[in-house]
Design an enzyme around this catalytic site. Structure first.
Site, mmCIF file in Angstrom:
data_model
loop_
_atom_site.group_PDB
_atom_site.id
_atom_site.type_symbol
_atom_site.label_atom_id
_atom_site.label_comp_id
_atom_site.label_asym_id
_atom_site.label_seq_id
_atom_site.Cartn_x
_atom_site.Cartn_y
_atom_site.Cartn_z
ATOM 1 N N LYS A 266 51.820 40.096 49.931
ATOM 2 C CA LYS A 266 50.970 38.904 49.872
ATOM 3 C C LYS A 266 51.826 37.688 50.192
ATOM 4 O O LYS A 266 52.795 37.406 49.487
ATOM 5 C CB LYS A 266 50.341 38.759 48.476
ATOM 6 C CG LYS A 266 49.621 37.421 48.255
ATOM 7 C CD LYS A 266 49.009 37.288 46.851
ATOM 8 C CE LYS A 266 48.447 35.884 46.620
ATOM 9 N NZ LYS A 266 47.887 35.690 45.261
ATOM 10 N N ASP A 271 49.274 28.282 47.048
ATOM 11 C CA ASP A 271 47.953 28.617 46.528
ATOM 12 C C ASP A 271 47.445 27.481 45.654
ATOM 13 O O ASP A 271 47.734 27.426 44.459
ATOM 14 C CB ASP A 271 48.017 29.928 45.730
ATOM 15 C CG ASP A 271 46.646 30.334 45.179
ATOM 16 O OD1 ASP A 271 45.639 29.735 45.610
ATOM 17 O OD2 ASP A 271 46.605 31.249 44.320
ATOM 18 N N LYS A 278 42.924 24.788 41.415
ATOM 19 C CA LYS A 278 43.649 25.041 40.168
ATOM 20 C C LYS A 278 43.879 23.729 39.424
ATOM 21 O O LYS A 278 43.912 22.662 40.040
ATOM 22 C CB LYS A 278 45.020 25.653 40.496
ATOM 23 C CG LYS A 278 44.969 27.092 40.966
ATOM 24 C CD LYS A 278 46.367 27.611 41.266
ATOM 25 C CE LYS A 278 46.321 29.051 41.765
ATOM 26 N NZ LYS A 278 45.847 30.009 40.756
ATOM 27 N N ASP A 289 53.701 31.927 45.582
ATOM 28 C CA ASP A 289 52.635 32.913 45.793
ATOM 29 C C ASP A 289 52.865 33.770 47.044
ATOM 30 O O ASP A 289 52.012 34.568 47.417
ATOM 31 C CB ASP A 289 51.274 32.207 45.839
ATOM 32 C CG ASP A 289 50.150 33.072 45.299
ATOM 33 O OD1 ASP A 289 50.454 34.048 44.586
ATOM 34 O OD2 ASP A 289 48.980 32.782 45.598
ATOM 35 N N ASP A 348 39.930 31.030 44.561
ATOM 36 C CA ASP A 348 41.278 31.205 44.015
ATOM 37 C C ASP A 348 41.662 32.687 43.899
ATOM 38 O O ASP A 348 42.815 33.014 43.656
ATOM 39 C CB ASP A 348 41.376 30.516 42.642
ATOM 40 C CG ASP A 348 42.809 30.286 42.215
ATOM 41 O OD1 ASP A 348 43.711 30.450 43.059
ATOM 42 O OD2 ASP A 348 43.012 29.938 41.037
ATOM 43 N N GLU A 350 42.258 34.710 46.217
ATOM 44 C CA GLU A 350 42.464 34.794 47.666
ATOM 45 C C GLU A 350 43.427 35.907 48.066
ATOM 46 O O GLU A 350 43.387 36.376 49.211
ATOM 47 C CB GLU A 350 42.965 33.446 48.210
ATOM 48 C CG GLU A 350 44.474 33.196 48.099
ATOM 49 C CD GLU A 350 45.002 33.177 46.680
ATOM 50 O OE1 GLU A 350 44.213 32.934 45.744
ATOM 51 O OE2 GLU A 350 46.205 33.429 46.483
ATOM 52 N N ARG A 352 43.654 39.053 47.225
ATOM 53 C CA ARG A 352 42.959 40.290 47.597
ATOM 54 C C ARG A 352 42.246 40.148 48.942
ATOM 55 O O ARG A 352 42.068 41.114 49.660
ATOM 56 C CB ARG A 352 42.005 40.696 46.463
ATOM 57 C CG ARG A 352 40.936 39.707 46.170
ATOM 58 C CD ARG A 352 40.315 39.880 44.784
ATOM 59 N NE ARG A 352 41.158 39.325 43.715
ATOM 60 C CZ ARG A 352 40.832 39.347 42.436
ATOM 61 N NH1 ARG A 352 39.710 39.915 42.033
ATOM 62 N NH2 ARG A 352 41.640 38.827 41.538
HETATM 63 N N1 BES Z 1 48.322 33.537 42.789
HETATM 64 C C1 BES Z 1 47.346 33.606 41.758
HETATM 65 C C2 BES Z 1 47.796 34.456 40.580
HETATM 66 C C3 BES Z 1 48.851 33.850 39.711
HETATM 67 C C4 BES Z 1 48.534 32.839 38.851
HETATM 68 C C5 BES Z 1 50.131 34.351 39.731
HETATM 69 C C6 BES Z 1 49.517 32.298 38.029
HETATM 70 C C7 BES Z 1 51.093 33.826 38.911
HETATM 71 C C8 BES Z 1 50.793 32.793 38.074
HETATM 72 C C9 BES Z 1 46.059 34.205 42.303
HETATM 73 O O1 BES Z 1 45.756 33.904 43.611
HETATM 74 C C10 BES Z 1 44.947 33.678 41.454
HETATM 75 O O2 BES Z 1 44.726 32.508 41.489
HETATM 76 N N2 BES Z 1 44.307 34.573 40.717
HETATM 77 C C11 BES Z 1 43.251 34.191 39.854
HETATM 78 C C12 BES Z 1 42.183 35.215 40.005
HETATM 79 C C13 BES Z 1 40.894 34.820 39.334
HETATM 80 C C14 BES Z 1 40.254 33.644 40.055
HETATM 81 C C15 BES Z 1 39.965 36.013 39.345
HETATM 82 C C16 BES Z 1 43.809 34.170 38.437
HETATM 83 O O3 BES Z 1 44.632 35.025 38.098
HETATM 84 O O4 BES Z 1 43.451 33.268 37.690
HETATM 85 ZN ZN ZN Z 2 47.331 33.469 44.811
HETATM 86 MN MN MN Z 3 44.701 32.065 43.786
#
Ligand code: BES
Ligand code: ZN
Ligand code: MN
Length: 493
Positions: A266, A271, A278, A289, A348, A350, A352
């Protein structure tokens, strides 16, 4: 720092500094148990035994004394307590190495004879000690100061000699390649988002290809991805001025026709969350990210360096996730390269969305195995914290082999379940699947999403959201899970 092996543990005179372990004596009171300690004590006119008697030095874990030697032989002799043999784990051994180095790092001289590989431990073999030493030392010498205008702290360039059987030479080479790969991974992670863009990652991939004629790099631009039908991947970068890239690095070290091991990373170079933006706190850390991409690019560098006898393909799905009037919106529906449609319920989620198309693209390599690596979910941090990466797989044996590679490499990973009962959380009213699965089991439902695109091969997903970087005062990329990936490929080759 350079490393070499020396079979003989009895020589004192060749190095500018030497590091000697002081083990717990079986009889109780600490004494000079090894010949080399006795020889060093003699050279120092009894100063070591005196320090033990006076209580200034003991075998207690990490207790140390640095003895300066004005006469013949090494300039400095560091004696460090190693604690109980059954307590000296990999983690403790790493701390021991760091503690020893911190005592001499300001002026180690040109050669350091490190005898800690002979330390008394029931937990580690000498190969593990070689690995841990090389990786910990390279990490200790790692600096990321290219954006500081006033650079003061230059690590010493020292040759470190490890006392070990020459049979450990292959381990030394693998460890050094791994440590260099971790540095590349750290650099890519630590670079700011305005420098490390998808285009920058593509350039780095081209640079790897220049290092070996076994390697070719190909970069798919947005127009080519459009033609392939990668609308899910492309949806993520729609709000950004930075063009998205699909980066493919192909290493042919095996026989023609050997099925390759594929690593997918990834590569979200920033992000923001997109329209589902966020919160502001610590948002700078979302430059990390792309650490999945950094770890697979790092692993590829190690593969090239080692000349691994296997075919390996690295695929990086890279985009910047930004809000704008051209960005995708919650509720938008996109058709993936596989033909399945996805409802983007949260922009967010993204990672996947870029990975699913990269995983479909992996099919064309007729892979033996596929591992994707991603900072995919905050939920993974809730589940496993910052110590252990998550493994999820459509093949329990394959998951187990990755956990074993992690154990061998002191880069731990643990399997989370992925039963079909979780799949329902991805149901969408309007498309084949939604891109979020609700609050519960977030790391698992994210993997379930990916599993819909990996049905034709043996696949595992590594969620490194908790392990890829550290926050706070020591903010920085860790280089994980490069050691696990390299060990996985070595085990498969
Ligand atoms: N890159 C983030 C995941 C992440 C967040 C990694 C904080 C490390 C620290 C990912 O793209 C994301 O935002 N995931 C969301 C998914 C949710 C919207 C289902 C998350 O984990 O909040
Ligand atoms: Zn992300
Ligand atoms: Mn994200």
């Amino acid at each position: 720092m350079q490393f070499s092996l020396q079979q003989d543990a009895s020589q004192l005179d060749t190095a500018s500094s030497i590091i000697l372990p002081l083990a717990k004596s079986v009889k109780g009171n600490d004494t000079l148990t090894t010949d080399i300690l006795k020889a060093a004590d003699k050279l120092l006119n009894g100063a070591i035994s005196h320090a033990i008697k006076s209580g200034d030095l003991s075998s207690k874990f990490k207790t140390s004394q640095l003895f300066l030697n004005a006469g013949a032989g090494p300039d400095r002799i560091l004696v460090i307590g190693t604690g109980a043999a059954d307590k000296l784990s990999g983690r403790k051994y790493r701390q021991l190495i760091q503690a020893a180095w911190s005592q001499i790092s300001s002026n180690p001289g040109s050669n350091v004879l490190n005898q800690l590989t002979t330390a008394d431990t029931t937990c580690l073999d000498v190969h593990s000690k070689v690995r841990l030493t090389v990786e910990a030392m390279v990490q200790a010498c790692y600096r990321f100061d290219q954006f500081k205008t006033d650079v003061k702290d230059v690590p010493p360039s020292t040759n470190m000699i490890l006392v070990a059987d020459t049979k450990a030479q292959a381990q030394l080479e693998q460890s050094f390649a791994t440590a260099q790969a971790m540095n590349l991974c750290r650099d890519l992670g630590n670079l700011p988002g305005n420098v490390c863009t998808p285009s920058y990652l593509a350039e780095q991939a081209h640079k790897l290809a220049e290092r070996s004629d076994k390697v070719t790099t190909e970069v798919l631009e947005e127009a080519e991805m459009e033609t392939l039908g990668m609308h899910s991947l492309l949806s993520v970068g729609k709000g950004s001025a930075e063009p998205s890239k699909l980066i493919i690095i192909n290493y042919k070290g095996g026989e023609e026709g050997d099925q390759p091991h594929v690593l997918v990373g990834k590569g979200i170079t920033f992000d923001s969350g997109g329209i589902s933006i966020k919160p502001g706190a610590a948002m700078d850390e979302m430059k990390y990210d792309m650490c999945g991409a950094a770890s697979v690019i790092g692993a590829m560098q190690a593969v090239i360096e080692m000349g691994l006898k296997a075919n390996v393909v690295v695929i990086v799905a890279s985009a910047e996730n930004m809000p704008s009037s051209t960005a995708s919106k919650p509720g938008d529906i996109y058709t993936t390269m596989s033909g399945k449609t996805v409802e983007v319920l949260n922009t967010d989620a993204e990672g996947r969305l870029v990975l699913c198309d990269a995983l479909t693209y992996a099919e064309r390599f007729n892979p033996k195995t596929v591992v994707d690596v991603a900072t995919l979910t905050g939920a993974c941090i809730i589940a496993l914290g910052h110590h252990t990466s998550a493994v999820l797989s459509n093949d329990d044996e394959f998951a187990a082999s990755l956990m074993i590679a992690g154990t061998q490499a002191f880069d731990s990973a643990w399997q989370l379940p992925m039963g079909e009962e979780y799949q329902e959380q991805l149901d969408s009213n309007f498309a084949d699947l939604g891109n979020i699965g609700g609050r519960s089991a977030g790391a698992i439902t994210a993997a379930c999403f990916l599993s819909r695109f990996t049905e034709s091969f043996t696949w595992a997903h590594l969620d490194i959201a908790g392990t890829a970087w550290t926050s706070g005062a020591k903010k920085g990329s860790t280089g994980r899970c490069v050691p696990l990936l390299v060990q996985h490929l070595v085990n498969q080759a």
